[in-house]
Write a protein that holds these residues in place. Structure first.
Motif, PDB file in Angstrom:
ATOM      1  N   GLN A 107       0.886  -1.057   0.049  1.00 30.43           N
ATOM      2  CA  GLN A 107      -0.173   0.157   0.100  1.00 30.43           C
ATOM      3  C   GLN A 107       0.888   1.372   0.037  1.00 30.43           C
ATOM      4  OE1 GLN A 107      -3.265   0.157   2.648  1.00 30.43           O
ATOM      5  NE2 GLN A 107      -2.873  -2.684   2.412  1.00 30.43           N
ATOM      6  N   ARG A 141      -4.653  -0.476  -3.133  1.00 29.81           N
ATOM      7  CA  ARG A 141      -4.833   0.811  -2.466  1.00 29.81           C
ATOM      8  C   ARG A 141      -4.487   1.971  -3.280  1.00 29.81           C
ATOM      9  NH1 ARG A 141      -7.812  -2.840   2.446  1.00 29.81           N
ATOM     10  NH2 ARG A 141      -9.111  -1.303   1.686  1.00 29.81           N
ATOM     11  N   ARG A 142      -4.094   2.353  -4.230  1.00 27.53           N
ATOM     12  CA  ARG A 142      -3.670   3.806  -4.706  1.00 27.53           C
ATOM     13  C   ARG A 142      -5.421   4.076  -4.184  1.00 27.53           C
ATOM     14  NH1 ARG A 142      -3.850   2.996  -9.427  1.00 27.53           N
ATOM     15  NH2 ARG A 142      -5.200   4.417  -9.408  1.00 27.53           N
ATOM     16  N   ILE A 143      -4.798   5.631  -3.601  1.00 30.05           N
ATOM     17  CA  ILE A 143      -5.734   6.448  -3.341  1.00 30.05           C
ATOM     18  C   ILE A 143      -5.688   7.710  -4.129  1.00 30.05           C
ATOM     19  CG2 ILE A 143      -7.337   7.829  -1.493  1.00 30.05           C
ATOM     20  CD1 ILE A 143      -6.252   6.602   0.440  1.00 30.05           C
ATOM     21  N   THR A 144      -6.193   7.859  -5.261  1.00 30.84           N
ATOM     22  CA  THR A 144      -6.154   9.087  -6.338  1.00 30.84           C
ATOM     23  C   THR A 144      -6.491  10.333  -5.216  1.00 30.84           C
ATOM     24  OG1 THR A 144      -8.531   8.806  -7.011  1.00 30.84           O
ATOM     25  CG2 THR A 144      -6.510   7.928  -8.038  1.00 30.84           C
ATOM     26  N   THR A 146      -4.143  11.998  -4.216  1.00 32.32           N
ATOM     27  CA  THR A 146      -3.761  12.147  -2.456  1.00 32.32           C
ATOM     28  C   THR A 146      -2.273  12.135  -2.544  1.00 32.32           C
ATOM     29  OG1 THR A 146      -3.419  10.080  -1.884  1.00 32.32           O
ATOM     30  CG2 THR A 146      -5.561  11.088  -1.397  1.00 32.32           C
ATOM     31  N   GLY A 149      -1.050   9.368  -2.829  1.00 35.29           N
ATOM     32  CA  GLY A 149      -1.224   8.479  -4.177  1.00 35.29           C
ATOM     33  C   GLY A 149      -0.029   9.010  -4.938  1.00 35.29           C
ATOM     34  N   GLY A 169      -6.695   0.792  -7.727  1.00 35.38           N
ATOM     35  CA  GLY A 169      -6.564   1.685  -6.166  1.00 35.38           C
ATOM     36  C   GLY A 169      -7.458   1.360  -5.200  1.00 35.38           C
ATOM     37  N   GLN A 170      -7.626   1.725  -4.681  1.00 40.98           N
ATOM     38  CA  GLN A 170      -9.004   1.699  -3.505  1.00 40.98           C
ATOM     39  C   GLN A 170     -10.532   1.511  -4.513  1.00 40.98           C
ATOM     40  OE1 GLN A 170      -8.303   1.116  -0.174  1.00 40.98           O
ATOM     41  NE2 GLN A 170     -10.943   0.776   0.526  1.00 40.98           N
TER      42      GLN A 170
END
Ligand code: ADP
Ligand code: MG
Length: 213
Positions: A107, A141-144, A146, A149, A169-170
Motif C-alpha cells: 500500500q 489501494r492507491r488513493i487518487t 492525494t 498517492g 486503486g482503493q
C-alpha cells in the motif's frame, strides 16, 4: 510460469490480487492454477463460497514443501499463482523457491513499504543463487488525488526491485466480489477495478514473456 504474491504484512491485498489476477489470466485463455499457501486459507474460502462454475482450480498447500510439491502439478498449467502467507516464514521461503516471479503488493505509505523488508530480504537472498528470479512491487489501494498517492513511487526508490507502472486503486468492488466468490471481472466487468486488473495482468504477462526469451 509461477508467480508468488508475497508480503509478510497481512491485509495488503495478496489474496485479492491472487484471485483477480488468476481470473484475468484465465480470461486470457491461460490454463491457471491458484495455490493457497496461507494457513488461513482465504483463497480456498473464496472458492468455497462460489456458486458458479470455477474457471481454475484452487489448491491449498500451506507447507514449506511447496516448492517440492508444485513441479509435479504445475506442468499442466500455463500460469500458477501462489497466494502467499503473512509473515516471512518457511512457507514464504518455499513460495519464493517455487516462483519465477515474486509480486509484492504494497500500500502507498512509507510504513507499508518498510514493512516489506523481510520479504524483500528473502527474495534478494534467493536471487543470489537463482539469478533468473525476478520480483516487483505492485501498488495496491492507491488513493487518487492525494499527495501520498502521487508521491508513492519515489518512496520505493531505494528498493532493489522495480514498481510496476500499473497500480490498483482503493475500490470497494474487491471486497464485494470476494464475498460472492467472484472476481471483479465477473461481478463488475465494466468497473474501474476490473479494468485495472486486466491491465495489470496484461503487463505482467508481457514482462514475463520478455524475460523468458
Ligand atoms: N484495492 C483494494 N481496494 C479495496 N479493498 C481492498 C483492496 N485490496 C484489498 N482490499 C481489502 O483489504 C482486505 C485485505 O486484503 P487481502 O487480499 O485479504 O490481503 P492479504 O491477503 O495480503 O492479507 C480485504 O478486506 C480486501 O477486500
Ligand atoms: Mg491473504
Amino acid at each position: 510460469m509461477i508467480i508468488s504474491l508475497l508480503n509478510q504484512k497481512g491485509g495488503v491485498g495478496k489474496t485479492t490480487l491472487a484471485i483477480n489476477l488468476a481470473d484475468a489470466f484465465a480470461a486470457r485463455k491461460q490454463r491457471v492454477l491458484l495455490i493457497d499457501a496461507d494457513p488461513q486459507g482465504s483463497a480456498l474460502a473464496w472458492s468455497a463460497i462460489r456458486t458458479v462454475e470455477p474457471k481454475f482450480p484452487v489448491v491449498g498447500i500451506p507447507k514449506a514443501s511447496l516448492h517440492k510439491d508444485l513441479p509435479a502439478m504445475a506442468g499442466d498449467y500455463d500460469m500458477v499463482i501462489i497466494d502467499g502467507p503473512p509473515r516471512s516464514n518457511e512457507i514464504a521461503r518455499s513460495a519464493i523457491l517455487a516462483a519465477d516471479f515474486v509480486l509484492i503488493p504494497a500500500q502507498p505509505s512509507p510504513v507499508d513499504i518498510w514493512a516489506t523488508d523481510d520479504t524483500v530480504r528473502l527474495v534478494v537472498e534467493a536471487q543470489t543463487y537463482r539469478e533468473s528470479l525476478r520480483a516487483a512491487f505492485v501498488i495496491n489501494r492507491r488513493i487518487t488525488n492525494t499527495a501520498i498517492g502521487r508521491d508513492v513511487r519515489a518512496a520505493f526508490a531505494d528498493q532493489p526491485f522495480p514498481v510496476l507502472p500499473q497500480s490498483i486503486g482503493q475500490r470497494v468492488g474487491f471486497a464485494e466480489s470476494f464475498a460472492l466468490g467472484l472476481s471483479v471481472l465477473e461481478a463488475a466487468p465494466n468497473s474501474s477495478a476490473a479494468a485495472e486488473v486486466r491491465v495489470l495482468a496484461q503487463a505482467i504477462q508481457d514482462q514475463l514473456r520478455r524475460k523468458s526469451k
